[in-house]
Design a protein around this motif. Structure first.
Motif, PDB file in Angstrom:
ATOM      1  N   ALA A 123      -0.874  -0.427  -3.785  1.00 41.01           N
ATOM      2  CA  ALA A 123       0.107   1.077  -2.598  1.00 41.01           C
ATOM      3  C   ALA A 123      -0.969   2.027  -3.001  1.00 41.01           C
ATOM      4  O   ALA A 123      -1.212   2.650  -2.643  1.00 41.01           O
ATOM      5  CB  ALA A 123       1.610   0.937  -2.571  1.00 41.01           C
ATOM      6  N   ARG A 124      -0.705   1.991  -4.400  1.00 46.96           N
ATOM      7  CA  ARG A 124      -1.538   2.961  -5.459  1.00 46.96           C
ATOM      8  C   ARG A 124      -3.158   2.737  -4.758  1.00 46.96           C
ATOM      9  O   ARG A 124      -3.222   4.510  -5.017  1.00 46.96           O
ATOM     10  CB  ARG A 124      -0.530   3.784  -6.740  1.00 46.96           C
ATOM     11  CG  ARG A 124       0.297   3.854  -7.013  1.00 46.96           C
ATOM     12  CD  ARG A 124       0.537   4.044  -8.582  1.00 46.96           C
ATOM     13  NE  ARG A 124       0.411   3.098  -9.478  1.00 46.96           N
ATOM     14  CZ  ARG A 124       1.227   1.836  -9.660  1.00 46.96           C
ATOM     15  NH1 ARG A 124       2.756   2.411  -8.998  1.00 46.96           N
ATOM     16  NH2 ARG A 124       1.117   1.651 -10.849  1.00 46.96           N
ATOM     17  N   ARG A 125      -3.663   2.026  -5.210  1.00 44.67           N
ATOM     18  CA  ARG A 125      -4.768   1.973  -4.753  1.00 44.67           C
ATOM     19  C   ARG A 125      -5.424   2.237  -3.362  1.00 44.67           C
ATOM     20  O   ARG A 125      -6.593   3.248  -3.318  1.00 44.67           O
ATOM     21  CB  ARG A 125      -5.686   0.141  -5.563  1.00 44.67           C
ATOM     22  CG  ARG A 125      -5.332  -0.217  -7.004  1.00 44.67           C
ATOM     23  CD  ARG A 125      -6.173   0.086  -7.027  1.00 44.67           C
ATOM     24  NE  ARG A 125      -7.439  -1.599  -6.583  1.00 44.67           N
ATOM     25  CZ  ARG A 125      -8.300  -1.704  -7.531  1.00 44.67           C
ATOM     26  NH1 ARG A 125      -9.193  -1.272  -8.538  1.00 44.67           N
ATOM     27  NH2 ARG A 125      -8.941  -2.739  -6.799  1.00 44.67           N
ATOM     28  N   PHE A 126      -4.453   2.697  -2.287  1.00 33.75           N
ATOM     29  CA  PHE A 126      -4.073   2.702  -0.698  1.00 33.75           C
ATOM     30  C   PHE A 126      -4.411   3.707  -1.270  1.00 33.75           C
ATOM     31  O   PHE A 126      -5.162   4.752  -0.304  1.00 33.75           O
ATOM     32  CB  PHE A 126      -3.976   2.229  -0.397  1.00 33.75           C
ATOM     33  CG  PHE A 126      -3.958   0.810   0.612  1.00 33.75           C
ATOM     34  CD1 PHE A 126      -6.279   0.241   1.443  1.00 33.75           C
ATOM     35  CD2 PHE A 126      -4.050  -0.615  -0.086  1.00 33.75           C
ATOM     36  CE1 PHE A 126      -6.269  -0.580   1.635  1.00 33.75           C
ATOM     37  CE2 PHE A 126      -4.270  -1.571   0.973  1.00 33.75           C
ATOM     38  CZ  PHE A 126      -5.391  -1.991   1.055  1.00 33.75           C
ATOM     39  N   HIS A 127      -3.216   4.719  -2.104  1.00 33.28           N
ATOM     40  CA  HIS A 127      -3.869   5.923  -1.789  1.00 33.28           C
ATOM     41  C   HIS A 127      -4.545   6.605  -2.221  1.00 33.28           C
ATOM     42  O   HIS A 127      -5.416   7.800  -1.740  1.00 33.28           O
ATOM     43  CB  HIS A 127      -2.638   6.407  -3.022  1.00 33.28           C
ATOM     44  CG  HIS A 127      -1.402   6.422  -2.106  1.00 33.28           C
ATOM     45  ND1 HIS A 127       0.188   6.464  -3.155  1.00 33.28           N
ATOM     46  CD2 HIS A 127      -0.672   5.568  -0.989  1.00 33.28           C
ATOM     47  CE1 HIS A 127       1.251   5.933  -2.317  1.00 33.28           C
ATOM     48  NE2 HIS A 127       0.833   5.364  -0.835  1.00 33.28           N
ATOM     49  N   GLU A 128      -5.717   5.807  -3.757  1.00 32.04           N
ATOM     50  CA  GLU A 128      -6.802   6.503  -4.095  1.00 32.04           C
ATOM     51  C   GLU A 128      -8.126   6.787  -2.623  1.00 32.04           C
ATOM     52  O   GLU A 128      -8.687   6.960  -2.791  1.00 32.04           O
ATOM     53  CB  GLU A 128      -7.286   5.734  -4.915  1.00 32.04           C
ATOM     54  CG  GLU A 128      -6.833   5.874  -6.443  1.00 32.04           C
ATOM     55  CD  GLU A 128      -6.328   5.604  -7.456  1.00 32.04           C
ATOM     56  OE1 GLU A 128      -6.962   4.373  -7.242  1.00 32.04           O
ATOM     57  OE2 GLU A 128      -5.236   5.196  -8.992  1.00 32.04           O
ATOM     58  N   LEU A 129      -7.595   5.795  -1.560  1.00 34.31           N
ATOM     59  CA  LEU A 129      -8.777   5.400  -1.135  1.00 34.31           C
ATOM     60  C   LEU A 129      -8.364   6.560  -0.220  1.00 34.31           C
ATOM     61  O   LEU A 129      -9.300   6.733   0.746  1.00 34.31           O
ATOM     62  CB  LEU A 129      -8.304   4.134  -0.179  1.00 34.31           C
ATOM     63  CG  LEU A 129      -9.152   3.820   0.744  1.00 34.31           C
ATOM     64  CD1 LEU A 129     -10.724   4.211   0.886  1.00 34.31           C
ATOM     65  CD2 LEU A 129      -9.247   2.325   0.855  1.00 34.31           C
ATOM     66  N   ILE A 130      -7.308   7.021   0.749  1.00 33.97           N
ATOM     67  CA  ILE A 130      -6.928   7.881   1.629  1.00 33.97           C
ATOM     68  C   ILE A 130      -7.591   9.156   1.317  1.00 33.97           C
ATOM     69  O   ILE A 130      -8.381   9.262   1.946  1.00 33.97           O
ATOM     70  CB  ILE A 130      -5.690   7.924   1.647  1.00 33.97           C
ATOM     71  CG1 ILE A 130      -4.764   7.155   2.443  1.00 33.97           C
ATOM     72  CG2 ILE A 130      -4.843   9.539   2.815  1.00 33.97           C
ATOM     73  CD1 ILE A 130      -3.593   6.569   2.241  1.00 33.97           C
ATOM     74  N   THR A 131      -7.271   9.595   0.217  1.00 33.43           N
ATOM     75  CA  THR A 131      -8.030  10.708  -0.717  1.00 33.43           C
ATOM     76  C   THR A 131      -9.923  10.865  -0.250  1.00 33.43           C
ATOM     77  O   THR A 131      -9.887  11.199  -0.072  1.00 33.43           O
ATOM     78  CB  THR A 131      -7.629  10.487  -1.628  1.00 33.43           C
ATOM     79  OG1 THR A 131      -5.672  11.272  -1.685  1.00 33.43           O
ATOM     80  CG2 THR A 131      -8.339  11.955  -2.873  1.00 33.43           C
ATOM     81  N   ARG A 148      -1.527   0.516   5.803  1.00 32.89           N
ATOM     82  CA  ARG A 148      -1.762  -0.985   4.358  1.00 32.89           C
ATOM     83  C   ARG A 148      -1.024   0.016   3.650  1.00 32.89           C
ATOM     84  O   ARG A 148      -0.516  -0.703   2.873  1.00 32.89           O
ATOM     85  CB  ARG A 148      -3.210  -0.829   4.190  1.00 32.89           C
ATOM     86  CG  ARG A 148      -4.571  -2.111   5.239  1.00 32.89           C
ATOM     87  CD  ARG A 148      -3.015  -2.447   6.110  1.00 32.89           C
ATOM     88  NE  ARG A 148      -2.644  -3.858   5.156  1.00 32.89           N
ATOM     89  CZ  ARG A 148      -1.804  -4.517   5.679  1.00 32.89           C
ATOM     90  NH1 ARG A 148      -1.470  -4.266   6.788  1.00 32.89           N
ATOM     91  NH2 ARG A 148      -1.073  -5.412   4.953  1.00 32.89           N
ATOM     92  N   SER A 149      -0.719   1.233   3.485  1.00 36.53           N
ATOM     93  CA  SER A 149       0.285   1.481   1.546  1.00 36.53           C
ATOM     94  C   SER A 149       1.541   1.402   2.330  1.00 36.53           C
ATOM     95  O   SER A 149       1.652   1.192   1.538  1.00 36.53           O
ATOM     96  CB  SER A 149      -0.942   2.715   1.605  1.00 36.53           C
ATOM     97  OG  SER A 149       0.627   3.663   0.588  1.00 36.53           O
ATOM     98  N   ALA A 150       1.767   2.030   3.785  1.00 39.51           N
ATOM     99  CA  ALA A 150       2.883   1.275   4.261  1.00 39.51           C
ATOM    100  C   ALA A 150       3.633   0.269   4.347  1.00 39.51           C
ATOM    101  O   ALA A 150       4.824   0.274   4.117  1.00 39.51           O
ATOM    102  CB  ALA A 150       2.764   2.180   5.782  1.00 39.51           C
TER     103      ALA A 150
END
Length: 164
Positions: A123-131, A148-150
């Motif tokens: 989830a944290r890696r997806f947060h980085e991708l969102i940014t 995907r993070s959700a």
């Protein structure tokens, strides 16, 4: 070999206004790698879990690996839509993923705790991708990464609740 089948995949230049498509594709490739590693680990735990919570854990992990398997295809196809190649080897998947195996065969409790930790990491890696996607004018990838993070945040919560 016929000429129709003599086509080797290659990256393409896509002109949709998105900047840094290579960085986005690399981050998406990491997401594919993490997803596949977590699919396998979840499936292995699904096969091998034992004890009083067997049915609940077996059922929960089945729901999770089925979701992630389908998601890997969506994420990989996003890489292709950005004009880059998706990962094509298991060794690449292993190298790119932050998901690691435990050294010993885990108990049911350890399986659930390990998966919760892995889902949180993904989830944290997806947060980085969102940014990254938002910074480079790519709302499609940002939306995909948000969804995907959700999923991973919810999976981690369910596993944490199960492990109490």
């Amino acid at each position: 070999m016929s000429d129709e089948m003599n086509v080797t995949p290659k990256a393409d230049k896509v002109k949709t206004g998105i900047t840094k498509t290579k960085a986005l594709a690399d981050s998406l490739a990491n997401a594919v790698a993490d997803t596949y590693r977590l699919v396998f680990k979840t499936h292995a735990y699904h096969w091998n879990v034992e004890g009083p919570m067997f049915f609940s854990i077996h059922h929960l992990t089945e729901e999770q690996y089925n979701d992630m398997f389908a998601a890997a295809d969506v994420v990989a196809e996003r890489i292709r839509a950005l004009g880059h190649l998706a990962p094509m080897s298991l060794s690449a998947i292993m190298d790119m993923s932050v998901i690691k195996d435990l050294k010993e065969t885990p108990s049911a409790q350890e399986m659930v705790e390990d998966l919760a930790k892995d889902h949180t990491t993904v989830a944290r890696r997806f947060h980085e991708l969102i940014t990254l996607a938002e910074e480079n004018g790519d709302p499609v990838t940002a939306d995909l990464a948000t969804a995907r993070s959700a999923f991973h945040e919810q999976a981690a919560w369910m596993l944490r609740a199960t492990s109490k």
